[in-house]
Design a protein around this motif. Structure first.
Motif, short mmCIF file in Angstrom:
data_model
loop_
_atom_site.label_atom_id
_atom_site.label_comp_id
_atom_site.label_asym_id
_atom_site.label_seq_id
_atom_site.Cartn_x
_atom_site.Cartn_y
_atom_site.Cartn_z
N ASP A 1 16.43 14.77 -37.41
CA ASP A 1 15.50 14.22 -36.43
C ASP A 1 14.32 13.54 -37.09
O ASP A 1 13.80 14.01 -38.11
CB ASP A 1 14.95 15.33 -35.53
N THR A 2 13.88 12.47 -36.47
CA THR A 2 12.60 11.84 -36.79
C THR A 2 11.74 12.02 -35.55
O THR A 2 12.20 11.73 -34.44
CB THR A 2 12.78 10.34 -37.11
N LEU A 3 10.53 12.52 -35.76
CA LEU A 3 9.68 12.87 -34.62
C LEU A 3 8.31 12.23 -34.74
O LEU A 3 7.82 11.97 -35.84
CB LEU A 3 9.51 14.39 -34.55
N ARG A 4 7.69 12.03 -33.56
CA ARG A 4 6.34 11.49 -33.52
C ARG A 4 5.58 12.22 -32.42
O ARG A 4 6.15 12.51 -31.36
CB ARG A 4 6.38 9.98 -33.25
N ARG A 5 4.31 12.48 -32.69
CA ARG A 5 3.46 13.11 -31.67
C ARG A 5 2.75 11.99 -30.92
O ARG A 5 2.08 11.15 -31.52
CB ARG A 5 2.47 14.08 -32.29
N ILE A 6 2.91 12.02 -29.60
CA ILE A 6 2.29 11.02 -28.74
C ILE A 6 1.52 11.77 -27.66
O ILE A 6 2.09 12.58 -26.93
CB ILE A 6 3.36 10.11 -28.09
N GLY A 7 0.24 11.49 -27.57
CA GLY A 7 -0.59 12.17 -26.55
C GLY A 7 -0.56 13.68 -26.71
O GLY A 7 -0.60 14.40 -25.73
N GLY A 8 -0.44 14.14 -27.94
CA GLY A 8 -0.43 15.58 -28.22
C GLY A 8 0.93 16.24 -28.09
O GLY A 8 1.07 17.42 -28.40
N GLU A 9 1.96 15.51 -27.64
CA GLU A 9 3.29 16.07 -27.46
C GLU A 9 4.27 15.47 -28.46
O GLU A 9 4.30 14.26 -28.66
CB GLU A 9 3.81 15.78 -26.04
N TRP A 10 5.09 16.33 -29.08
CA TRP A 10 6.12 15.86 -30.01
C TRP A 10 7.30 15.31 -29.23
O TRP A 10 7.72 15.89 -28.22
CB TRP A 10 6.56 16.99 -30.94
N ARG A 11 7.85 14.17 -29.72
CA ARG A 11 9.00 13.53 -29.11
C ARG A 11 9.94 13.08 -30.21
O ARG A 11 9.54 12.79 -31.34
CB ARG A 11 8.57 12.29 -28.29
N TYR A 12 11.23 12.95 -29.86
CA TYR A 12 12.21 12.43 -30.80
C TYR A 12 12.13 10.90 -30.84
O TYR A 12 12.23 10.24 -29.81
CB TYR A 12 13.64 12.81 -30.38
N VAL A 13 11.99 10.38 -32.03
CA VAL A 13 12.14 8.95 -32.26
C VAL A 13 13.63 8.69 -32.49
O VAL A 13 14.20 7.73 -31.99
CB VAL A 13 11.31 8.48 -33.48
N SER A 14 14.25 9.60 -33.23
CA SER A 14 15.68 9.53 -33.49
C SER A 14 16.23 10.94 -33.62
O SER A 14 15.62 11.78 -34.29
CB SER A 14 15.95 8.74 -34.77
N LYS A 15 17.35 11.18 -32.97
CA LYS A 15 18.05 12.46 -33.11
C LYS A 15 19.48 12.11 -33.46
O LYS A 15 20.18 11.46 -32.67
CB LYS A 15 17.99 13.27 -31.82
N GLN A 16 19.90 12.51 -34.65
CA GLN A 16 21.24 12.17 -35.13
C GLN A 16 22.02 13.45 -35.38
O GLN A 16 21.51 14.40 -35.98
CB GLN A 16 21.15 11.38 -36.44
N THR B 1 10.90 9.43 -27.38
CA THR B 1 9.95 8.34 -27.19
C THR B 1 10.61 7.29 -26.31
O THR B 1 11.83 7.31 -26.12
CB THR B 1 9.54 7.71 -28.54
N ASP B 2 9.82 6.36 -25.77
CA ASP B 2 10.37 5.33 -24.89
C ASP B 2 11.51 4.56 -25.55
O ASP B 2 12.47 4.16 -24.90
CB ASP B 2 9.29 4.35 -24.45
N ASP B 3 11.40 4.33 -26.87
CA ASP B 3 12.45 3.60 -27.60
C ASP B 3 13.29 4.55 -28.45
O ASP B 3 14.01 4.13 -29.35
CB ASP B 3 11.84 2.51 -28.48
N GLY B 4 13.23 5.85 -28.15
CA GLY B 4 13.96 6.85 -28.91
C GLY B 4 15.46 6.63 -28.86
O GLY B 4 15.97 6.02 -27.92
N GLU B 5 16.16 7.16 -29.87
CA GLU B 5 17.61 6.97 -29.92
C GLU B 5 18.31 8.27 -30.26
O GLU B 5 17.77 9.15 -30.91
CB GLU B 5 17.99 5.90 -30.94
N PHE B 6 19.55 8.34 -29.78
CA PHE B 6 20.48 9.41 -30.15
C PHE B 6 21.63 8.74 -30.88
O PHE B 6 22.18 7.74 -30.39
CB PHE B 6 21.00 10.16 -28.92
#
Length: 163
Positions: free
Chosen positions: A115-130, A41-46
């Motif tokens: 991982d914490t994930l969110r679907r945005i516009g039909g696509e899954w993205r990482y909010v956080s990947k640790q 995501t735009d504010d996603g983190e690793f």
């Protein structure tokens, strides 16, 4: 929505998240930094060897791994456990096995992704990947003799002290 439609939507979400992990590994191993950061995501983190948040920091972190001595790696992710929290939110855990080259020396690493994930516009993205490592050691030393010889990897493992 019928029961069949709900079940199909669930299976599609699970498969899309599995595919996201495969694309993450391929983009990371290939050095495809723009593709890699697009999976967040735009504010996603690793969180792992370091913490990077947002696409600019993520790109700089991943592209800078070679400057820190990590010049080659091959990510193998398996045993994915996915928990859906509604249609657009999920958590996942997986096992990581990672042969790599650190400062010119072959290493072997293994650990877990959370991982914490969110679907945005039909696509899954990482909010956080640790990532947390169980071991990260020179291949010649064997994984069972030198657990946590890389201090930054040791610090990511919950409940363990740095070497």
């Amino acid at each position: 929505m019928s029961d069949l439609e709900r079940r199909l939507a669930r299976l599609e979400a699970l498969e899309s998240i599995r595919d996201l992990d495969a694309r993450y590994c391929r983009a990371l191993d290939d050095g495809a930094w723009d593709t890699l950061v697009s999976l967040f995501t735009d504010d996603g983190e690793f969180v792992g060897l370091s913490r990077a948040r947002g696409h600019t920091e993520l790109r700089a972190f991943f592209a800078g791994l070679a400057d820190a001595g990590l010049t080659a790696f091959w990510h193998h992710v398996t045993n994915l456990e996915i928990t859906l929290h509604g249609p657009d939110s999920a958590r996942a855990r997986s096992f990581l096995w990672q042969p790599c080259v650190q400062d010119g020396v072959p290493h072997i690493a293994a650990g877990r992704y959370t991982d914490t994930l969110r679907r945005i516009g039909g696509e899954w993205r990482y909010v956080s990947k640790q990532v947390s490592f169980d071991y990260f050691v020179p291949l010649g030393d064997g994984w069972d003799h030198g657990r946590f010889t890389v201090a930054s990897a040791a610090a990511t493992y919950p409940g363990r002290r740095s070497a």
